[in-house]
Design an enzyme around this catalytic site. Structure first.
Site, PDB file in Angstrom:
ATOM      1  N   ASP A   1      22.424  44.934  35.401  1.00  0.00           N
ATOM      2  CA  ASP A   1      21.912  43.878  34.701  1.00  0.00           C
ATOM      3  C   ASP A   1      21.505  44.354  33.395  1.00  0.00           C
ATOM      4  O   ASP A   1      21.117  45.297  33.075  1.00  0.00           O
ATOM      5  CB  ASP A   1      20.338  43.533  35.356  1.00  0.00           C
ATOM      6  CG  ASP A   1      19.752  42.385  34.998  1.00  0.00           C
ATOM      7  OD1 ASP A   1      20.530  41.467  34.443  1.00  0.00           O
ATOM      8  OD2 ASP A   1      18.471  42.329  35.142  1.00  0.00           O
TER       9      ASP A   1
ATOM     10  N   GLY B   1      15.884  34.932  33.658  1.00  0.00           N
ATOM     11  CA  GLY B   1      14.668  34.402  33.474  1.00  0.00           C
ATOM     12  C   GLY B   1      14.458  33.418  34.343  1.00  0.00           C
ATOM     13  O   GLY B   1      13.636  32.544  33.896  1.00  0.00           O
TER      14      GLY B   1
HETATM   15  P1  13P Z   1      12.673  36.849  35.822  1.00  0.00           P
HETATM   16  O1  13P Z   1      11.763  37.854  34.901  1.00  0.00           O
HETATM   17  O2  13P Z   1      12.438  35.567  35.445  1.00  0.00           O
HETATM   18  O3  13P Z   1      12.729  37.216  37.048  1.00  0.00           O
HETATM   19  O4  13P Z   1      14.112  37.055  35.485  1.00  0.00           O
HETATM   20  C1  13P Z   1      15.176  38.259  35.775  1.00  0.00           C
HETATM   21  C2  13P Z   1      16.315  38.432  34.914  1.00  0.00           C
HETATM   22  O5  13P Z   1      16.585  37.436  34.320  1.00  0.00           O
HETATM   23  C3  13P Z   1      16.855  39.622  35.139  1.00  0.00           C
HETATM   24  O6  13P Z   1      17.987  39.899  34.505  1.00  0.00           O
HETATM   25  O1  G3H Z   2      15.702  40.902  32.920  1.00  0.00           O
HETATM   26  C1  G3H Z   2      15.228  42.139  33.130  1.00  0.00           C
HETATM   27  C2  G3H Z   2      15.096  42.523  34.464  1.00  0.00           C
HETATM   28  O2  G3H Z   2      13.889  41.872  34.631  1.00  0.00           O
HETATM   29  C3  G3H Z   2      14.797  44.156  34.496  1.00  0.00           C
HETATM   30  O3  G3H Z   2      13.538  44.619  34.248  1.00  0.00           O
HETATM   31  O4  G3H Z   2      14.603  46.326  32.564  1.00  0.00           O
HETATM   32  O5  G3H Z   2      12.069  46.366  33.829  1.00  0.00           O
HETATM   33  O6  G3H Z   2      14.084  46.857  35.152  1.00  0.00           O
HETATM   34  P1  G3H Z   2      13.596  45.944  33.786  1.00  0.00           P
HETATM   35 ZN    ZN Z   3      17.923  39.041  32.448  1.00  0.00          ZN
END
Ligand code: 13P
Ligand code: G3H
Ligand code: ZN
Length: 307
Positions: A82, A210
Protein backbone atom coordinates in the site's frame (compact mmCIF):
# COMPACT_ATOMS: atom_id res chain seq x y z
CA UNK A 1 -3.66 -22.00 -2.43
CA UNK A 2 -0.64 -19.70 -3.04
CA UNK A 3 -0.97 -15.91 -3.12
CA UNK A 4 -2.67 -14.80 -6.32
CA UNK A 5 -2.54 -11.81 -8.66
CA UNK A 6 -5.56 -9.49 -8.46
CA UNK A 7 -6.08 -9.81 -12.24
CA UNK A 8 -8.79 -12.46 -12.21
CA UNK A 9 -10.45 -11.02 -9.08
CA UNK A 10 -10.74 -7.61 -10.71
CA UNK A 11 -11.96 -8.98 -14.04
CA UNK A 12 -14.82 -10.73 -12.25
CA UNK A 13 -15.52 -7.76 -9.99
CA UNK A 14 -15.60 -5.35 -12.93
CA UNK A 15 -18.24 -7.30 -14.83
CA UNK A 16 -20.05 -8.42 -11.67
CA UNK A 17 -20.57 -4.92 -10.27
CA UNK A 18 -18.83 -5.52 -6.97
CA UNK A 19 -15.45 -4.71 -5.40
CA UNK A 20 -12.72 -6.47 -3.46
CA UNK A 21 -11.81 -5.16 -0.02
CA UNK A 22 -8.19 -4.22 0.51
CA UNK A 23 -7.61 -4.37 4.24
CA UNK A 24 -4.49 -2.99 5.93
CA UNK A 25 -2.62 -5.44 8.14
CA UNK A 26 -0.08 -4.75 10.88
CA UNK A 27 -0.12 -7.77 13.18
CA UNK A 28 -1.33 -11.33 13.68
CA UNK A 29 -4.74 -10.53 15.16
CA UNK A 30 -5.63 -8.28 12.23
CA UNK A 31 -4.60 -10.93 9.70
CA UNK A 32 -6.57 -13.56 11.60
CA UNK A 33 -9.70 -11.40 11.89
CA UNK A 34 -9.70 -10.59 8.17
CA UNK A 35 -9.08 -14.20 7.14
CA UNK A 36 -11.87 -15.44 9.42
CA UNK A 37 -14.27 -12.95 7.82
CA UNK A 38 -13.19 -14.00 4.32
CA UNK A 39 -13.80 -17.64 5.20
CA UNK A 40 -17.20 -16.93 6.76
CA UNK A 41 -18.28 -15.00 3.63
CA UNK A 42 -16.35 -17.07 1.05
CA UNK A 43 -14.97 -13.78 -0.24
CA UNK A 44 -11.76 -12.97 -2.13
CA UNK A 45 -9.38 -10.79 -0.13
CA UNK A 46 -6.58 -8.29 -0.57
CA UNK A 47 -4.31 -7.90 2.43
CA UNK A 48 -2.22 -4.78 2.12
CA UNK A 49 0.89 -3.63 3.91
CA UNK A 50 2.03 -0.01 4.08
CA UNK A 51 5.69 0.98 4.37
CA UNK A 52 4.96 1.77 8.02
CA UNK A 53 3.33 -1.61 8.62
CA UNK A 54 6.27 -3.38 7.01
CA UNK A 55 8.64 -1.47 9.24
CA UNK A 56 6.52 -2.27 12.30
CA UNK A 57 6.06 -6.01 11.69
CA UNK A 58 9.05 -6.81 9.47
CA UNK A 59 8.75 -8.42 6.05
CA UNK A 60 9.73 -11.90 7.26
CA UNK A 61 6.92 -11.90 9.85
CA UNK A 62 4.47 -10.63 7.25
CA UNK A 63 5.38 -13.38 4.79
CA UNK A 64 5.15 -16.05 7.50
CA UNK A 65 1.79 -14.71 8.68
CA UNK A 66 0.57 -14.91 5.10
CA UNK A 67 1.88 -18.45 4.78
CA UNK A 68 -0.09 -19.44 7.89
CA UNK A 69 -3.18 -17.60 6.70
CA UNK A 70 -3.12 -19.39 3.34
CA UNK A 71 -2.51 -22.77 4.93
CA UNK A 72 -5.69 -22.34 6.97
CA UNK A 73 -7.98 -20.91 4.29
CA UNK A 74 -8.85 -22.01 0.79
CA UNK A 75 -9.44 -18.49 -0.54
CA UNK A 76 -7.89 -16.33 -3.26
CA UNK A 77 -5.69 -13.83 -1.41
CA UNK A 78 -3.53 -11.02 -2.81
CA UNK A 79 -0.63 -9.54 -0.84
CA UNK A 80 -0.30 -5.90 -1.84
CA UNK A 81 2.06 -3.04 -0.98
CA UNK A 82 0.00 0.00 0.00
CA UNK A 83 1.37 3.45 -0.97
CA UNK A 84 4.80 2.27 -2.12
CA UNK A 85 6.89 5.42 -1.69
CA UNK A 86 9.73 4.59 -4.10
CA UNK A 87 11.03 2.08 -6.63
CA UNK A 88 13.39 0.44 -4.13
CA UNK A 89 10.64 -0.57 -1.71
CA UNK A 90 8.44 -1.82 -4.56
CA UNK A 91 11.39 -3.91 -5.79
CA UNK A 92 12.09 -5.33 -2.33
CA UNK A 93 8.53 -6.52 -1.75
CA UNK A 94 8.25 -7.90 -5.30
CA UNK A 95 11.46 -9.85 -4.70
CA UNK A 96 10.01 -10.99 -1.36
CA UNK A 97 6.83 -12.47 -2.86
CA UNK A 98 4.13 -9.74 -2.89
CA UNK A 99 1.77 -10.26 -5.83
CA UNK A 100 0.72 -6.63 -6.21
CA UNK A 101 2.24 -3.22 -5.48
CA UNK A 102 1.05 0.32 -5.43
CA UNK A 103 3.56 2.92 -6.49
CA UNK A 104 2.29 6.24 -5.14
CA UNK A 105 3.77 9.15 -7.05
CA UNK A 106 0.66 11.29 -6.59
CA UNK A 107 2.65 13.96 -4.72
CA UNK A 108 5.16 14.30 -7.60
CA UNK A 109 4.98 16.59 -10.63
CA UNK A 110 3.02 14.79 -13.38
CA UNK A 111 5.95 13.82 -15.64
CA UNK A 112 7.94 12.53 -12.67
CA UNK A 113 4.99 10.45 -11.51
CA UNK A 114 4.86 8.94 -15.02
CA UNK A 115 8.59 8.21 -15.14
CA UNK A 116 8.71 6.59 -11.68
CA UNK A 117 5.51 4.60 -12.21
CA UNK A 118 6.87 3.29 -15.53
CA UNK A 119 10.03 2.11 -13.82
CA UNK A 120 8.00 0.12 -11.28
CA UNK A 121 5.72 -1.24 -14.01
CA UNK A 122 8.69 -2.55 -16.02
CA UNK A 123 10.20 -4.31 -13.02
CA UNK A 124 6.89 -5.68 -11.76
CA UNK A 125 5.50 -6.87 -15.08
CA UNK A 126 8.69 -8.77 -15.87
CA UNK A 127 7.90 -10.76 -12.70
CA UNK A 128 4.15 -11.12 -13.13
CA UNK A 129 3.29 -8.56 -10.43
CA UNK A 130 0.34 -6.15 -10.63
CA UNK A 131 0.87 -2.37 -10.38
CA UNK A 132 -1.58 0.17 -8.99
CA UNK A 133 -0.69 3.83 -9.47
CA UNK A 134 -2.31 7.05 -8.24
CA UNK A 135 -3.28 10.28 -9.89
CA UNK A 136 -4.85 13.17 -8.00
CA UNK A 137 -4.42 13.85 -4.31
CA UNK A 138 -6.53 12.84 -1.32
CA UNK A 139 -6.81 15.08 1.70
CA UNK A 140 -6.13 13.46 5.07
CA UNK A 141 -3.33 11.71 6.92
CA UNK A 142 -0.83 9.38 5.27
CA UNK A 143 2.29 8.17 7.05
CA UNK A 144 1.90 11.06 9.50
CA UNK A 145 1.79 13.62 6.67
CA UNK A 146 -1.38 15.70 6.66
CA UNK A 147 -2.79 17.34 3.55
CA UNK A 148 -5.83 19.64 3.71
CA UNK A 149 -6.23 19.82 0.00
CA UNK A 150 -8.06 17.49 -2.38
CA UNK A 151 -6.89 17.53 -5.98
CA UNK A 152 -9.51 15.60 -7.89
CA UNK A 153 -8.27 13.36 -10.71
CA UNK A 154 -8.57 14.84 -14.17
CA UNK A 155 -10.14 12.17 -16.45
CA UNK A 156 -8.20 13.14 -19.60
CA UNK A 157 -4.97 13.15 -17.66
CA UNK A 158 -5.89 9.74 -16.22
CA UNK A 159 -6.19 8.35 -19.75
CA UNK A 160 -2.83 9.80 -20.75
CA UNK A 161 -1.23 8.54 -17.52
CA UNK A 162 -2.47 4.96 -17.85
CA UNK A 163 -1.57 4.80 -21.54
CA UNK A 164 1.93 6.08 -20.96
CA UNK A 165 2.76 4.15 -17.77
CA UNK A 166 1.09 0.81 -18.54
CA UNK A 167 -0.14 0.58 -14.91
CA UNK A 168 -2.80 -2.09 -14.27
CA UNK A 169 -5.17 -0.17 -12.00
CA UNK A 170 -5.55 3.44 -10.95
CA UNK A 171 -6.37 5.08 -7.64
CA UNK A 172 -8.34 8.26 -8.23
CA UNK A 173 -9.41 11.18 -6.07
CA UNK A 174 -13.18 11.79 -6.13
CA UNK A 175 -13.77 13.04 -2.59
CA UNK A 176 -12.58 10.30 -0.23
CA UNK A 177 -9.71 10.97 2.19
CA UNK A 178 -7.55 9.00 4.58
CA UNK A 179 -8.23 8.83 8.30
CA UNK A 180 -11.26 9.32 10.53
CA UNK A 181 -12.25 12.90 9.63
CA UNK A 182 -13.39 12.81 6.05
CA UNK A 183 -16.24 15.30 5.77
CA UNK A 184 -17.14 18.50 7.57
CA UNK A 185 -20.28 19.24 5.55
CA UNK A 186 -22.32 16.91 3.38
CA UNK A 187 -20.61 13.62 2.49
CA UNK A 188 -20.41 13.27 -1.26
CA UNK A 189 -18.37 11.61 -3.98
CA UNK A 190 -17.90 12.88 -7.53
CA UNK A 191 -19.60 10.02 -9.41
CA UNK A 192 -19.64 11.97 -12.68
CA UNK A 193 -15.84 12.11 -12.56
CA UNK A 194 -15.64 8.38 -11.83
CA UNK A 195 -17.97 7.69 -14.75
CA UNK A 196 -15.87 9.85 -17.07
CA UNK A 197 -12.63 8.10 -16.08
CA UNK A 198 -14.17 4.70 -16.68
CA UNK A 199 -15.59 5.76 -20.05
CA UNK A 200 -12.14 6.91 -21.17
CA UNK A 201 -10.46 3.82 -19.76
CA UNK A 202 -12.93 0.96 -20.30
CA UNK A 203 -12.02 -2.22 -18.43
CA UNK A 204 -9.51 -0.49 -16.14
CA UNK A 205 -10.04 -1.37 -12.46
CA UNK A 206 -10.39 1.79 -10.40
CA UNK A 207 -9.25 1.95 -6.78
CA UNK A 208 -10.74 4.01 -3.97
CA UNK A 209 -8.44 4.92 -1.12
CA UNK A 210 -9.68 6.52 2.06
CA UNK A 211 -12.86 4.47 1.93
CA UNK A 212 -13.59 3.75 5.58
CA UNK A 213 -17.12 4.52 6.75
CA UNK A 214 -16.22 5.29 10.38
CA UNK A 215 -19.37 3.65 11.82
CA UNK A 216 -20.76 5.96 14.46
CA UNK A 217 -21.41 3.20 16.99
CA UNK A 218 -17.64 2.61 17.17
CA UNK A 219 -16.88 6.32 17.46
CA UNK A 220 -19.39 6.50 20.32
CA UNK A 221 -17.94 3.39 21.93
CA UNK A 222 -14.37 4.75 21.72
CA UNK A 223 -15.44 8.11 23.17
CA UNK A 224 -17.58 6.52 25.90
CA UNK A 225 -14.66 4.44 27.13
CA UNK A 226 -12.02 7.14 27.37
CA UNK A 227 -11.26 7.97 23.74
CA UNK A 228 -11.25 11.44 22.27
CA UNK A 229 -12.27 11.37 18.62
CA UNK A 230 -15.24 13.73 18.45
CA UNK A 231 -16.66 14.47 15.03
CA UNK A 232 -15.05 11.48 13.29
CA UNK A 233 -16.93 10.76 10.04
CA UNK A 234 -16.43 8.47 7.08
CA UNK A 235 -17.84 7.73 3.65
CA UNK A 236 -21.47 6.54 3.89
CA UNK A 237 -21.77 2.87 3.01
CA UNK A 238 -24.36 3.43 0.28
CA UNK A 239 -22.01 5.76 -1.62
CA UNK A 240 -19.28 3.14 -1.54
CA UNK A 241 -21.69 0.43 -2.65
CA UNK A 242 -22.63 2.59 -5.63
CA UNK A 243 -18.94 3.07 -6.51
CA UNK A 244 -18.40 -0.70 -6.23
CA UNK A 245 -21.20 -1.28 -8.73
CA UNK A 246 -19.33 0.97 -11.18
CA UNK A 247 -15.67 0.58 -12.26
CA UNK A 248 -14.31 0.61 -8.70
CA UNK A 249 -12.86 -2.87 -8.12
CA UNK A 250 -10.72 -2.24 -5.01
CA UNK A 251 -11.82 -0.41 -1.87
CA UNK A 252 -9.18 0.38 0.76
CA UNK A 253 -10.07 0.07 4.43
CA UNK A 254 -7.74 0.72 7.34
CA UNK A 255 -9.33 3.27 9.67
CA UNK A 256 -12.42 1.13 10.32
CA UNK A 257 -10.27 -1.80 11.44
CA UNK A 258 -8.25 0.47 13.73
CA UNK A 259 -11.43 1.94 15.15
CA UNK A 260 -13.11 -1.42 15.75
CA UNK A 261 -10.04 -2.82 17.54
CA UNK A 262 -9.36 0.26 19.62
CA UNK A 263 -12.95 0.88 20.71
CA UNK A 264 -13.26 -2.79 21.70
CA UNK A 265 -10.02 -2.74 23.68
CA UNK A 266 -10.97 0.52 25.41
CA UNK A 267 -14.31 -0.98 26.44
CA UNK A 268 -12.61 -4.12 27.68
CA UNK A 269 -10.16 -2.17 29.84
CA UNK A 270 -12.88 -0.05 31.42
CA UNK A 271 -15.12 -3.04 32.11
CA UNK A 272 -12.30 -5.33 33.22
CA UNK A 273 -9.74 -3.15 35.02
CA UNK A 274 -8.07 -6.16 36.61
CA UNK A 275 -7.19 -7.82 33.29
CA UNK A 276 -3.61 -7.68 32.10
CA UNK A 277 -3.24 -10.80 29.98
CA UNK A 278 -3.08 -9.48 26.38
CA UNK A 279 -5.18 -12.42 25.19
CA UNK A 280 -8.08 -11.11 27.26
CA UNK A 281 -8.35 -7.93 25.21
CA UNK A 282 -6.80 -9.02 21.91
CA UNK A 283 -9.29 -11.88 21.44
CA UNK A 284 -12.34 -9.55 21.46
CA UNK A 285 -10.39 -7.07 19.33
CA UNK A 286 -9.76 -9.81 16.77
CA UNK A 287 -13.46 -10.70 16.78
CA UNK A 288 -14.25 -7.01 16.22
CA UNK A 289 -11.97 -7.02 13.16
CA UNK A 290 -13.73 -10.10 11.81
CA UNK A 291 -17.17 -8.53 12.30
CA UNK A 292 -16.10 -5.25 10.74
CA UNK A 293 -14.70 -7.00 7.66
CA UNK A 294 -17.86 -9.10 7.31
CA UNK A 295 -19.91 -5.95 7.50
CA UNK A 296 -17.81 -4.42 4.70
CA UNK A 297 -18.17 -7.50 2.52
CA UNK A 298 -21.96 -7.44 2.92
CA UNK A 299 -22.82 -3.73 3.04
CA UNK A 300 -20.15 -2.15 0.86
CA UNK A 301 -18.23 -4.56 -1.35
CA UNK A 302 -20.88 -7.04 -2.46
CA UNK A 303 -18.26 -9.81 -2.80
CA UNK A 304 -19.78 -12.42 -0.50
CA UNK A 305 -19.66 -15.86 -2.17
CA UNK A 306 -17.29 -14.62 -4.93
CA UNK A 307 -14.16 -16.50 -3.84
P1 13P B 1 -9.05 4.78 5.37
O1 13P B 1 -8.20 5.69 6.20
O2 13P B 1 -10.31 5.45 4.94
O3 13P B 1 -9.31 3.46 6.00
O4 13P B 1 -8.22 4.48 4.01
C1 13P B 1 -7.21 3.50 3.98
C2 13P B 1 -6.41 3.54 2.75
O5 13P B 1 -6.70 4.20 1.78
C3 13P B 1 -5.20 2.71 2.73
O6 13P B 1 -4.46 2.90 1.57
O1 G3H C 1 -3.35 5.05 3.58
C1 G3H C 1 -2.62 4.71 4.51
C2 G3H C 1 -2.98 3.54 5.33
O2 G3H C 1 -4.06 3.82 6.18
C3 G3H C 1 -1.76 3.03 6.04
O3 G3H C 1 -1.47 3.80 7.14
O4 G3H C 1 0.96 4.32 6.82
O5 G3H C 1 -0.14 4.48 9.08
O6 G3H C 1 0.29 2.24 8.03
P1 G3H C 1 0.01 3.72 7.82
ZN1 ZN D 1 -4.54 4.90 0.83
Amino acid sequence: MPLVSPKEMFEKAYVGGYAIGAFNVNNMEIVQGIMEAGKAENAPLILQVSAGARKYAGQVYIMKLMEAALQLADLPVVLHLDHGPNFELCKEVIDGGFTSVMYDGSHLPYEENIAETKKVVEYAHARGVWVEAELGRLAGVEDDVHSDEHIYTDPDQAKDFVTRTGCDSLAIAIGTSHGAYKFKGEAKLDFARLEKVSQLLPGLPIVLHGASSVPQEFVEMANKYGGNIPGARGVPEDLLRRAASMAVCKINIDTDIRLAMTATIRKHFVENPADFDPRQYLAPARTAVKEMVQRKIKNVLGCSGKA
